[in-house]
Design a protein around this motif. Structure first.
Motif, PDB file in Angstrom:
ATOM      1  N   UNK A  62       0.862  -1.184   0.000  1.00 24.30           N
ATOM      2  CA  UNK A  62       0.000   0.000   0.000  1.00 24.30           C
ATOM      3  C   UNK A  62       0.896   1.231   0.000  1.00 24.30           C
ATOM      4  N   UNK A  63       0.358   2.310  -0.489  1.00 24.30           N
ATOM      5  CA  UNK A  63       1.104   3.558  -0.545  1.00 24.30           C
ATOM      6  C   UNK A  63       0.127   4.708  -0.685  1.00 24.30           C
ATOM      7  N   UNK A  64       0.642   5.923  -0.581  1.00 24.95           N
ATOM      8  CA  UNK A  64      -0.207   7.094  -0.794  1.00 24.95           C
ATOM      9  C   UNK A  64      -0.494   7.224  -2.288  1.00 24.95           C
ATOM     10  N   UNK A  65      -1.567   7.934  -2.646  1.00 22.85           N
ATOM     11  CA  UNK A  65      -1.963   8.010  -4.066  1.00 22.85           C
ATOM     12  C   UNK A  65      -0.889   8.581  -4.983  1.00 22.85           C
ATOM     13  N   UNK A  66      -0.017   9.431  -4.451  1.00 24.91           N
ATOM     14  CA  UNK A  66       0.993  10.053  -5.302  1.00 24.91           C
ATOM     15  C   UNK A  66       2.258   9.208  -5.443  1.00 24.91           C
ATOM     16  N   UNK A  67       2.245   8.031  -4.816  1.00 24.91           N
ATOM     17  CA  UNK A  67       3.413   7.144  -4.916  1.00 24.91           C
ATOM     18  C   UNK A  67       2.944   5.736  -5.254  1.00 24.91           C
ATOM     19  N   UNK A  68       3.679   5.080  -6.104  1.00 28.49           N
ATOM     20  CA  UNK A  68       3.311   3.730  -6.536  1.00 28.49           C
ATOM     21  C   UNK A  68       4.480   2.799  -6.265  1.00 28.49           C
ATOM     22  N   UNK A  69       4.178   1.611  -5.677  1.00 30.30           N
ATOM     23  CA  UNK A  69       5.270   0.666  -5.431  1.00 30.30           C
ATOM     24  C   UNK A  69       5.958   0.280  -6.740  1.00 30.30           C
ATOM     25  N   UNK A  70       7.234   0.015  -6.667  1.00 32.06           N
ATOM     26  CA  UNK A  70       7.956  -0.419  -7.856  1.00 32.06           C
ATOM     27  C   UNK A  70       7.592  -1.837  -8.237  1.00 32.06           C
ATOM     28  N   UNK A  71       7.955  -2.196  -9.448  1.00 22.42           N
ATOM     29  CA  UNK A  71       7.689  -3.547  -9.922  1.00 22.42           C
ATOM     30  C   UNK A  71       6.308  -3.681 -10.532  1.00 22.42           C
ATOM     31  N   UNK A  72       5.976  -4.895 -10.889  1.00 19.81           N
ATOM     32  CA  UNK A  72       4.699  -5.169 -11.533  1.00 19.81           C
ATOM     33  C   UNK A  72       3.660  -5.485 -10.460  1.00 19.81           C
ATOM     34  N   UNK A  73       2.817  -4.518 -10.185  1.00 24.90           N
ATOM     35  CA  UNK A  73       1.779  -4.688  -9.169  1.00 24.90           C
ATOM     36  C   UNK A  73       0.421  -4.353  -9.773  1.00 24.90           C
ATOM     37  N   UNK A  74      -0.623  -4.854  -9.144  1.00 30.73           N
ATOM     38  CA  UNK A  74      -1.989  -4.627  -9.611  1.00 30.73           C
ATOM     39  C   UNK A  74      -2.754  -3.870  -8.538  1.00 30.73           C
ATOM     40  N   UNK A  75      -3.360  -2.776  -8.926  1.00 28.83           N
ATOM     41  CA  UNK A  75      -4.153  -1.999  -7.985  1.00 28.83           C
ATOM     42  C   UNK A  75      -5.418  -2.761  -7.616  1.00 28.83           C
ATOM     43  N   UNK A  76      -5.707  -2.820  -6.321  1.00 25.33           N
ATOM     44  CA  UNK A  76      -6.899  -3.534  -5.842  1.00 25.33           C
ATOM     45  C   UNK A  76      -7.966  -2.566  -5.347  1.00 25.33           C
ATOM     46  N   UNK A  77      -7.541  -1.606  -4.526  1.00 26.75           N
ATOM     47  CA  UNK A  77      -8.522  -0.712  -3.912  1.00 26.75           C
ATOM     48  C   UNK A  77      -7.855   0.586  -3.486  1.00 26.75           C
ATOM     49  N   UNK A  78      -8.657   1.620  -3.383  1.00 29.97           N
ATOM     50  CA  UNK A  78      -8.221   2.898  -2.827  1.00 29.97           C
ATOM     51  C   UNK A  78      -9.134   3.203  -1.651  1.00 29.97           C
ATOM     52  N   UNK A  79      -8.553   3.305  -0.453  1.00 28.89           N
ATOM     53  CA  UNK A  79      -9.329   3.525   0.764  1.00 28.89           C
ATOM     54  C   UNK A  79      -8.683   4.665   1.530  1.00 28.89           C
ATOM     55  N   UNK A  80      -9.453   5.716   1.759  1.00 28.27           N
ATOM     56  CA  UNK A  80      -8.892   6.864   2.457  1.00 28.27           C
ATOM     57  C   UNK A  80      -7.708   7.425   1.701  1.00 28.27           C
ATOM     58  N   UNK A  81      -6.563   7.542   2.393  1.00 27.46           N
ATOM     59  CA  UNK A  81      -5.372   8.111   1.766  1.00 27.46           C
ATOM     60  C   UNK A  81      -4.373   7.055   1.323  1.00 27.46           C
ATOM     61  N   UNK A  82      -4.868   5.832   1.110  1.00 26.99           N
ATOM     62  CA  UNK A  82      -3.970   4.771   0.661  1.00 26.99           C
ATOM     63  C   UNK A  82      -4.534   4.032  -0.541  1.00 26.99           C
ATOM     64  N   UNK A  83      -3.616   3.575  -1.378  1.00 25.30           N
ATOM     65  CA  UNK A  83      -3.980   2.716  -2.510  1.00 25.30           C
ATOM     66  C   UNK A  83      -3.319   1.362  -2.238  1.00 25.30           C
ATOM     67  N   UNK A  84      -4.067   0.285  -2.474  1.00 25.41           N
ATOM     68  CA  UNK A  84      -3.584  -1.061  -2.151  1.00 25.41           C
ATOM     69  C   UNK A  84      -3.352  -1.847  -3.432  1.00 25.41           C
ATOM     70  N   UNK A  85      -2.264  -2.628  -3.404  1.00 24.32           N
ATOM     71  CA  UNK A  85      -1.820  -3.372  -4.591  1.00 24.32           C
ATOM     72  C   UNK A  85      -1.524  -4.820  -4.207  1.00 24.32           C
ATOM     73  N   UNK A  86      -1.465  -5.646  -5.239  1.00 29.11           N
ATOM     74  CA  UNK A  86      -0.979  -7.012  -5.078  1.00 29.11           C
ATOM     75  C   UNK A  86      -0.084  -7.389  -6.260  1.00 29.11           C
TER      76      UNK A  86
END
Length: 222
Positions: free
Chosen positions: A198-222
């Motif tokens: 998970x990370x803030x909306x203005x930052x994305x984890x490196x590598x090949x990840x898939x966005x799952x959900x955005x909740x509050x001030x976080x975006x979640x990936x797998x």
């Protein structure tokens, strides 16, 4: 002639015949039972499987038989089952937790929830907790919750491999404890299932990840 009268007549004739036979054999005459017999008892001796109600109608006697499948234990009335522990809302699940009894895994997970998402809605806090639990089960991260939280380079709040101390009386920390318990007990489904990052909306984890959900001030990936 009624059934009772017929039965009585038959009984009298039977015992009269028995008397004649008895008197014809002196050696056996003394063995006869000379007790007076009523008409109804005579009928009962002739028709042992019958009972005579008030209307003198012969009815087959039905002897209740015990049900072999029912034991004395089965006959005991069990108390009603308690109501289901399922919760109607995530808030209900969180409110049902006791914040005072927490083991190491709960405290480590609560520390991550507190530092990373204490200002987030409960769904966001639960999603953060589940990211850590998912990591511990993935085979790609350490196998226990505390090691996942304190893994080097993963969470910026960790200092020297340790979770900073927290005022345990803070309402936000007690909420984090409750959220951690809900997550560890799987008492409520994660709003970001299988998320590992998970990370803030203005930052994305490196590598090949898939966005799952955005909740509050976080975006979640797998």
């Amino acid at each position: 002639m009624t059934v009772l009268q017929r039965a009585a007549t038959i009984a009298v004739m039977t015992f009269s015949l028995a008397g004649l036979i008895g008197t014809s054999s002196p050696s056996k005459a003394s063995d006869l039972d000379r007790t007076a017999i009523t008409a109804q008892s005579a009928v009962a001796s002739i028709f042992p499987a019958a009972i005579l109600p008030d209307n003198n109608t012969l009815t087959p006697a039905v002897v209740p038989q015990p049900d072999a499948s029912v034991t004395p234990q089965d006959a005991v009335v069990e108390p009603a089952l308690a109501e289901s522990d399922d919760f109607h809302t995530l808030a209900d699940a969180v409110a049902a937790q006791q914040a005072d009894d927490a083991d190491d895994a709960v405290r480590c997970l609560a520390g991550a929830v507190y530092f990373e998402s204490k200002g987030e809605p409960l769904a966001g806090q639960l999603a953060v907790a589940n990211v850590i639990i998912n990591r511990s089960k993935s085979g790609r991260f350490p196998k226990d919750v505390c090691s996942v939280v304190t893994q080097r380079g993963q969470f910026s709040f960790v200092r020297g491999g340790q979770i900073p101390s927290i005022d345990q009386q803070r309402a936000s920390y007690r909420t984090a404890i409750a959220v951690a318990k809900v997550a560890l007990a799987a008492a409520w489904d994660s709003p970001a299932p299988k998320a590992l990052y998970f990370n803030t909306p203005n930052r994305r984890p490196g590598g090949s990840v898939v966005k799952i959900a955005a909740i509050g001030n976080h975006v979640f990936y797998r």
